[in-house]
Motif scaffolding. Structure first.
Motif, PDB file in Angstrom:
ATOM      1  N   UNK A  90       0.776  -1.108   0.128  1.00 24.51           N
ATOM      2  CA  UNK A  90       0.011   0.022  -0.078  1.00 24.51           C
ATOM      3  C   UNK A  90       0.956   1.280  -0.063  1.00 24.51           C
ATOM      4  N   UNK A  91       1.918   1.360   0.583  1.00 20.66           N
ATOM      5  CA  UNK A  91       2.873   2.394   0.709  1.00 20.66           C
ATOM      6  C   UNK A  91       3.545   2.651  -0.679  1.00 20.66           C
ATOM      7  N   UNK A  92       3.691   1.609  -1.185  1.00 22.01           N
ATOM      8  CA  UNK A  92       4.447   1.659  -2.498  1.00 22.01           C
ATOM      9  C   UNK A  92       3.359   2.322  -3.619  1.00 22.01           C
ATOM     10  N   UNK A  93       2.319   1.680  -3.455  1.00 24.35           N
ATOM     11  CA  UNK A  93       1.289   2.128  -4.386  1.00 24.35           C
ATOM     12  C   UNK A  93       0.949   3.769  -4.095  1.00 24.35           C
ATOM     13  N   UNK A  94       1.178   4.097  -2.768  1.00 25.48           N
ATOM     14  CA  UNK A  94       0.682   5.789  -2.538  1.00 25.48           C
ATOM     15  C   UNK A  94       1.810   6.545  -3.124  1.00 25.48           C
ATOM     16  N   UNK A  95       2.991   6.013  -3.103  1.00 26.21           N
ATOM     17  CA  UNK A  95       4.045   6.909  -3.915  1.00 26.21           C
ATOM     18  C   UNK A  95       4.048   6.881  -5.067  1.00 26.21           C
ATOM     19  N   UNK A  96       3.395   6.089  -6.037  1.00 30.64           N
ATOM     20  CA  UNK A  96       3.143   6.001  -7.181  1.00 30.64           C
ATOM     21  C   UNK A  96       1.524   6.770  -7.805  1.00 30.64           C
ATOM     22  N   UNK A  97       0.984   7.186  -6.830  1.00 36.47           N
ATOM     23  CA  UNK A  97      -0.364   7.848  -6.941  1.00 36.47           C
ATOM     24  C   UNK A  97      -0.200   8.986  -8.137  1.00 36.47           C
ATOM     25  N   UNK A  98       0.707   9.664  -8.026  1.00 36.90           N
ATOM     26  CA  UNK A  98       0.798  10.842  -9.188  1.00 36.90           C
ATOM     27  C   UNK A  98       1.858  10.589 -10.237  1.00 36.90           C
ATOM     28  N   UNK A  99       2.441   9.411 -10.074  1.00 35.46           N
ATOM     29  CA  UNK A  99       3.602   9.160 -10.997  1.00 35.46           C
ATOM     30  C   UNK A  99       3.381   8.588 -12.415  1.00 35.46           C
ATOM     31  N   UNK A 100       2.168   8.243 -12.599  1.00 37.50           N
ATOM     32  CA  UNK A 100       1.727   7.791 -13.927  1.00 37.50           C
ATOM     33  C   UNK A 100       0.794   8.411 -14.610  1.00 37.50           C
ATOM     34  N   UNK A 101       1.095   9.076 -15.839  1.00 36.56           N
ATOM     35  CA  UNK A 101       0.330   9.809 -16.731  1.00 36.56           C
ATOM     36  C   UNK A 101      -0.052   9.091 -18.176  1.00 36.56           C
ATOM     37  N   UNK A 102      -1.136   8.976 -18.668  1.00 37.91           N
ATOM     38  CA  UNK A 102      -1.644   8.228 -19.843  1.00 37.91           C
ATOM     39  C   UNK A 102      -2.425   9.417 -20.619  1.00 37.91           C
ATOM     40  N   UNK A 103      -1.701   9.783 -21.750  1.00 38.53           N
ATOM     41  CA  UNK A 103      -2.272  10.907 -22.393  1.00 38.53           C
ATOM     42  C   UNK A 103      -1.743  11.185 -23.852  1.00 38.53           C
ATOM     43  N   UNK A 104      -1.273  12.353 -24.198  1.00 40.89           N
ATOM     44  CA  UNK A 104      -0.715  12.663 -25.450  1.00 40.89           C
ATOM     45  C   UNK A 104       0.975  12.012 -25.381  1.00 40.89           C
ATOM     46  N   UNK A 105       1.470  11.758 -26.439  1.00 46.51           N
ATOM     47  CA  UNK A 105       3.089  11.298 -26.173  1.00 46.51           C
ATOM     48  C   UNK A 105       3.717  12.693 -25.916  1.00 46.51           C
ATOM     49  N   UNK A 106       4.659  12.164 -24.963  1.00 49.70           N
ATOM     50  CA  UNK A 106       5.574  13.465 -24.709  1.00 49.70           C
ATOM     51  C   UNK A 106       6.677  13.849 -25.444  1.00 49.70           C
ATOM     52  N   UNK A 107       7.402  14.923 -25.589  1.00 47.39           N
ATOM     53  CA  UNK A 107       8.280  15.200 -26.523  1.00 47.39           C
ATOM     54  C   UNK A 107       9.481  14.375 -25.988  1.00 47.39           C
ATOM     55  N   UNK A 108      10.137  13.545 -27.266  1.00 47.12           N
ATOM     56  CA  UNK A 108      11.358  12.770 -26.566  1.00 47.12           C
ATOM     57  C   UNK A 108      12.526  13.875 -26.063  1.00 47.12           C
ATOM     58  N   UNK A 109      13.148  13.302 -25.181  1.00 53.44           N
ATOM     59  CA  UNK A 109      14.175  13.898 -24.386  1.00 53.44           C
ATOM     60  C   UNK A 109      15.454  13.001 -24.510  1.00 53.44           C
ATOM     61  N   UNK A 110      16.412  13.472 -24.952  1.00 52.98           N
ATOM     62  CA  UNK A 110      17.601  12.760 -25.004  1.00 52.98           C
ATOM     63  C   UNK A 110      18.181  12.190 -23.675  1.00 52.98           C
ATOM     64  N   UNK A 111      18.744  11.163 -23.901  1.00 50.96           N
ATOM     65  CA  UNK A 111      19.492  10.378 -22.581  1.00 50.96           C
ATOM     66  C   UNK A 111      20.706  11.009 -22.254  1.00 50.96           C
ATOM     67  N   UNK A 112      21.499  11.604 -23.365  1.00 49.29           N
ATOM     68  CA  UNK A 112      22.682  12.259 -22.928  1.00 49.29           C
ATOM     69  C   UNK A 112      22.463  13.615 -23.186  1.00 49.29           C
ATOM     70  N   UNK A 113      22.812  14.517 -22.315  1.00 51.59           N
ATOM     71  CA  UNK A 113      22.278  15.967 -22.513  1.00 51.59           C
ATOM     72  C   UNK A 113      23.760  16.634 -22.864  1.00 51.59           C
ATOM     73  N   UNK A 114      24.842  16.451 -22.487  1.00 48.42           N
ATOM     74  CA  UNK A 114      26.279  17.033 -22.438  1.00 48.42           C
ATOM     75  C   UNK A 114      27.374  16.203 -22.055  1.00 48.42           C
ATOM     76  N   UNK A 115      28.411  16.827 -22.548  1.00 41.09           N
ATOM     77  CA  UNK A 115      29.569  16.050 -22.297  1.00 41.09           C
ATOM     78  C   UNK A 115      30.670  17.135 -21.918  1.00 41.09           C
ATOM     79  N   UNK A 116      31.461  17.023 -20.827  1.00 38.09           N
ATOM     80  CA  UNK A 116      32.133  18.025 -20.227  1.00 38.09           C
ATOM     81  C   UNK A 116      33.734  17.468 -19.987  1.00 38.09           C
TER      82      UNK A 116
END
Length: 426
Positions: A398-424
């Motif tokens: 139950x506590x694990x499910x509570x933490x997931x309450x607002x974590x999942x959204x089903x709707x329009x596809x989100x813009x792709x965000x690259x895995x690697x953002x920069x290299x320094x």
């Protein structure tokens, strides 16, 4: 060591925004390690640093003082040495396939790792789900394994940067964990003391990372690279996205199983991508850039190195991994596209199921964790499984499910965000 300093004077100097001298820094870190400076005094200084910051020279001096509080490993091996460190994420099992892969390519990888605390997992906790595997090795065992296998993943020896161990525990209970100078010097003091000639840092940003914004992650990355340069260690930082869990497994045994899939030529695309990105950076620092890690990974040779690495530390690479006593399936509430799966929430859920710990002395459950059946961008149907919650304690569900309450959204596809953002690079 000059005895003319006092803790109060050093605290006041930083409180008032002054730059601490190298001598002041060396004295206060040494005195704190020897318990001449009291815990409450170092807590006050840590808060002053948190509020006032440090310049690049101060951070380099602070890092050097923490290194000098203990011993350094002398890695007498014939291969070029290179290491990797991640600032912590959810589903971040990259060390597991990365270390044997880079070793198979010709480098020596002394990966001294840690345990999880809070929502981020620990590499040692994951590996301890393998029957017989042990994390504690002597310096002689580390060196021998590097010579014979090329890779070792183990706990840091007690003599490495003892000042950092004390200070980290203090920062954890005084609200000063997020200080960039203190984070950077903590990471680099241990890594430089390991004795590797090169270091690649995976600096994460997003909800599942400690640095939530790209700006803060970039600040930390630049600071880490500057410290490496100041101490003669070739250092590269890769900024990576941690808004969504890495791979499809979050926990301990489930992440080991996924890492083995990668080493056998399969596994999730994001785990494979990041493993190869970091491998290429490590091989460049080791001057082995003519070796193609993708070809080595596809050949299966890195899996053979993994088996030898696990066996060298008492583990059985062929033994079945622990299975959970309970599995709870989270189903999709409706048809659509999974547009969001929050990494932090999934990490907290895994922690509550028993995969992590709230305090350092807490035990973890090897079989606990979360398995993802869908990732953002996937089309899902109502009633189809989205997540599996694995645990040995059903009261935790139950506590694990509570933490997931607002974590999942089903709707329009989100813009792709690259895995690697920069290299320094330094």
């Amino acid at each position: 060591m000059d005895k003319n300093f006092t803790a109060v004077d050093v605290i006041r100097a930083k409180r008032d925004g002054e730059r601490l001298s190298n001598e002041q820094i060396a004295w206060v870190v040494d005195a704190y390690t020897r318990e001449v400076v009291a815990e409450e005094q170092m807590a006050a200084l840590a808060m002053a640093i948190f509020l006032r910051g440090m310049d690049a020279a101060e951070i380099a001096a602070w890092t050097g003082a923490m290194i000098d509080s203990g011993s350094r490993l002398s890695l007498d091996v014939s291969r070029p040495t290179v290491d990797k460190h991640s600032t912590g994420g959810v589903g971040d099992k990259i060390t597991l396939p990365l270390a044997p892969l880079v070793a198979t390519c010709g480098a020596a990888v002394p990966q001294l790792s840690g345990r999880g605390l809070g929502h981020t997992g620990g590499t040692l906790d994951k590996l301890e789900s393998i029957p017989g595997w042990r994390a504690a090795l002597s310096t002689e065992e580390i060196t021998r394994q590097l010579r014979e296998v090329g890779a070792v993943v183990c706990a840091a020896t007690d003599g490495l940067a003892p000042a950092d161990r004390k200070l980290y525990a203090l920062r954890d209970v005084t609200g000063t964990v997020e200080s960039v100078p203190l984070i950077a010097s903590s990471i680099m003091s241990k890594k430089i003391a390991e004795g590797s000639a090169g270091l690649v840092l995976d600096v994460k940003t997003g909800s599942g990372a400690f640095m939530k914004t790209p700006e803060r992650a970039r600040e930390l990355a630049h600071t880490l690279v500057r410290i490496g340069a100041a101490h003669g260690v070739a250092t590269t930082a890769v900024l990576t996205e941690m808004g969504t869990p890495l791979g499809r497994a979050v926990g301990n045994a489930v992440e080991v199983a996924e890492a083995v899939e990668v080493l056998k030529g399969g596994g999730p695309a994001d785990v494979v991508e990041l493993t190869l990105v970091l491998a290429r950076e490590m091989l460049t620092l080791a001057r082995l850039s003519d070796v193609d890690p993708a070809a080595v990974l596809a050949s299966g040779a890195a899996y053979e190195t993994w088996c030898r690495m696990i066996a060298a530390q008492g583990g059985d690479p062929d033994a079945p991994l622990p299975k959970p006593a309970w599995v709870h399936v989270v189903e999709a509430p409706r048809d659509g596209v999974l547009s969001r799966l929050d990494a932090y929430a999934v990490g907290v859920a895994a922690w509550r199921l028993g995969a992590g710990r709230a305090r350092k002395e807490d035990a973890v459950h090897p079989a606990a964790g979360v398995v993802l059946h869908a990732k953002p961008g996937d089309t899902v149907s109502a009633g189809a499984p989205l997540l599996e919650l694995h645990t040995d304690t059903p009261d935790a569900i139950p506590a694990a499910l509570d933490s997931l309450h607002a974590a999942i959204e089903i709707g329009e596809p989100a813009p792709d965000r690259p895995l690697v953002l920069d290299t320094i690079r330094s």
